[in-house]
Design an enzyme around this catalytic site. Structure first.
Site, PDB file in Angstrom:
ATOM      1  N   LYS A 145       0.880  -1.411   0.152  1.00  0.00           N
ATOM      2  CA  LYS A 145       0.074   0.062   0.031  1.00  0.00           C
ATOM      3  C   LYS A 145       0.887   1.495  -0.060  1.00  0.00           C
ATOM      4  CE  LYS A 145      -2.479  -0.580   4.062  1.00  0.00           C
ATOM      5  NZ  LYS A 145      -1.873  -1.482   4.635  1.00  0.00           N
ATOM      6  N   ARG A 193     -10.344   0.395   8.108  1.00  0.00           N
ATOM      7  CA  ARG A 193     -10.007  -0.978   8.243  1.00  0.00           C
ATOM      8  C   ARG A 193     -11.058  -1.918   8.975  1.00  0.00           C
ATOM      9  NH1 ARG A 193      -4.111   0.477   8.409  1.00  0.00           N
ATOM     10  NH2 ARG A 193      -2.880  -1.017   8.873  1.00  0.00           N
ATOM     11  N   ARG A 239      11.180  -4.389   4.921  1.00  0.00           N
ATOM     12  CA  ARG A 239      10.949  -3.069   4.831  1.00  0.00           C
ATOM     13  C   ARG A 239      11.914  -2.168   5.726  1.00  0.00           C
ATOM     14  NH1 ARG A 239       4.759  -1.294   5.077  1.00  0.00           N
ATOM     15  NH2 ARG A 239       5.064  -2.339   7.347  1.00  0.00           N
ATOM     16  N   ARG A 270      10.739  -0.383  11.372  1.00  0.00           N
ATOM     17  CA  ARG A 270       9.392  -0.055  12.108  1.00  0.00           C
ATOM     18  C   ARG A 270       9.306  -0.885  13.275  1.00  0.00           C
ATOM     19  NH1 ARG A 270       4.161   0.996   8.349  1.00  0.00           N
ATOM     20  NH2 ARG A 270       3.727  -0.234  10.230  1.00  0.00           N
ATOM     21  N   ARG A 325      -0.673  -8.889  13.353  1.00  0.00           N
ATOM     22  CA  ARG A 325      -1.265  -7.734  12.493  1.00  0.00           C
ATOM     23  C   ARG A 325      -1.847  -8.528  11.363  1.00  0.00           C
ATOM     24  NH1 ARG A 325       3.893  -4.434  11.082  1.00  0.00           N
ATOM     25  NH2 ARG A 325       2.581  -3.315   9.553  1.00  0.00           N
TER      26      ARG A 325
HETATM   27  P1  AMP Z   1       0.122   0.362   8.826  1.00  0.00           P
HETATM   28  O1  AMP Z   1       1.360   1.983   8.544  1.00  0.00           O
HETATM   29  O2  AMP Z   1      -0.935   1.161   7.891  1.00  0.00           O
HETATM   30  O3  AMP Z   1       0.524  -0.685   8.790  1.00  0.00           O
HETATM   31  O4  AMP Z   1      -0.485   0.862  10.391  1.00  0.00           O
HETATM   32  C1  AMP Z   1       0.253   0.653  11.327  1.00  0.00           C
HETATM   33  C2  AMP Z   1      -0.522   0.623  12.519  1.00  0.00           C
HETATM   34  O5  AMP Z   1      -1.448   1.717  12.947  1.00  0.00           O
HETATM   35  C3  AMP Z   1      -1.477  -0.391  12.784  1.00  0.00           C
HETATM   36  O6  AMP Z   1      -1.151  -1.625  13.100  1.00  0.00           O
HETATM   37  C4  AMP Z   1      -2.427   0.210  13.622  1.00  0.00           C
HETATM   38  O7  AMP Z   1      -2.191  -0.155  14.952  1.00  0.00           O
HETATM   39  C5  AMP Z   1      -2.662   1.599  13.393  1.00  0.00           C
HETATM   40  N1  AMP Z   1      -3.712   1.882  12.459  1.00  0.00           N
HETATM   41  C6  AMP Z   1      -3.559   2.491  11.110  1.00  0.00           C
HETATM   42  N2  AMP Z   1      -4.551   2.755  10.499  1.00  0.00           N
HETATM   43  C7  AMP Z   1      -5.540   2.211  11.288  1.00  0.00           C
HETATM   44  C8  AMP Z   1      -6.935   2.189  11.143  1.00  0.00           C
HETATM   45  N3  AMP Z   1      -7.628   2.642  10.031  1.00  0.00           N
HETATM   46  N4  AMP Z   1      -7.762   1.669  12.069  1.00  0.00           N
HETATM   47  C9  AMP Z   1      -7.045   1.412  13.321  1.00  0.00           C
HETATM   48  N5  AMP Z   1      -5.825   1.299  13.503  1.00  0.00           N
HETATM   49  C10 AMP Z   1      -4.992   1.992  12.332  1.00  0.00           C
END
Ligand code: AMP
Length: 236
Positions: free
Chosen positions: A26, A101, A140, A173, A184
């Site tokens: 993404k 999400r 990553r 990260r 996750r």
């Molecule tokens: P990402 O960078 O999209 O993988 O998001 C990293 C973390 O941010 C996720 O594991 C969640 O803890 C939080 N997060 C990001 N977007 C959302 C969302 N739409 N709803 C809930 N938690 C989110």
């Protein structure tokens, strides 16, 4: 360009939602698509990580939740997105990476966008195999400053462990370790199916993300250009 009702085609693709499991590409595809379409791409993950760095009770709470691989509460993430939209972030087109999400978030977004007179979003669902996701996530690296994403296998930095844009040392990260990744992915599987069902119909596009980066990028751009042609709005 006006149609018989006096509406005219929007000059931007509206709101594009990038949906996919962690490691589905993404972030990488989002920034390429943003450059192609000339609109911003905002990631709720990045916005929440910035908030988590604050030395406040909310910051501390966010750090804990995010490091565990769990999702942040709908209430908290919806407030972040609502503030964005109220600031006009989607008025000239916007790619949202990582939101919604959950079905509650999707319903919230529909309500908020309808209230603002924004057309329904284009949903791009990047689908990849589990092996592909784990491989990408453990390789990553991200720039802590400009947030550019690299991958030791598919897209290493030309400057080794430094960012090509600003020379910052790249980092892994905190949630890109194998145990957290598995959590996750489980969370994503559990919560994603109802969201995918919710978006079935026009505007929903499933894209095979296991293919070559350029092939995927071209397909995503084509879908958005088509959506742009189809979108009719009352001025923008
Ligand atoms: P990402 O960078 O999209 O993988 O998001 C990293 C973390 O941010 C996720 O594991 C969640 O803890 C939080 N997060 C990001 N977007 C959302 C969302 N739409 N709803 C809930 N938690 C989110």
């Amino acid at each position: 360009m006006s149609d018989s009702n006096g509406h005219h085609a929007s000059s931007h693709p509206g709101v594009v939602l990038l949906f996919g499991a962690p490691g589905s590409g993404k972030g990488t595809q989002g920034s390429r698509l943003a450059a192609q379409l000339g609109i911003p791409c905002l990631s709720t993950g990045d916005l929440l990580r910035a908030e988590a760095q604050q030395d406040t009770p909310t910051g501390r709470q966010l750090r804990e939740v995010m490091a565990s691989g769990a999702l942040v509460s709908d209430e908290m993430v919806c407030a972040v997105v609502e503030a964005l939209l109220e600031r006009g972030a989607a008025d000239h087109g916007l790619i949202l990476d990582g939101f919604p999400r959950t079905v509650a978030q999707a319903k919230f977004l529909d309500r908020t966008m309808a209230n603002m007179g924004l057309p329904r979003p284009t949903v791009l669902h990047l689908e990849v195999s589990v092996e592909g996701m784990v491989r990408r996530l453990t390789a990553r690296r991200q720039c802590p400053k400009c947030k550019s994403i690299y991958n030791l296998i598919s897209r290493p930095s030309l400057l080794g462990d430094r960012c090509e844009n600003d020379g910052e040392t790249l980092v892994t990260r905190a949630d890109d370790n194998e145990a957290t990744i598995v959590h996750r992915l489980e969370e994503f599987d559990r919560l994603s199916k109802p969201v995918i069902d919710y978006y079935q119909g026009p505007g929903y596009h499933r894209v095979d993300g296991d293919r070559d980066l350029d092939v995927v990028a071209n397909e995503l751009t084509d879908i958005c250009h088509l959506a742009q042609l189809e979108t009719r709005s009352f001025g923008d």
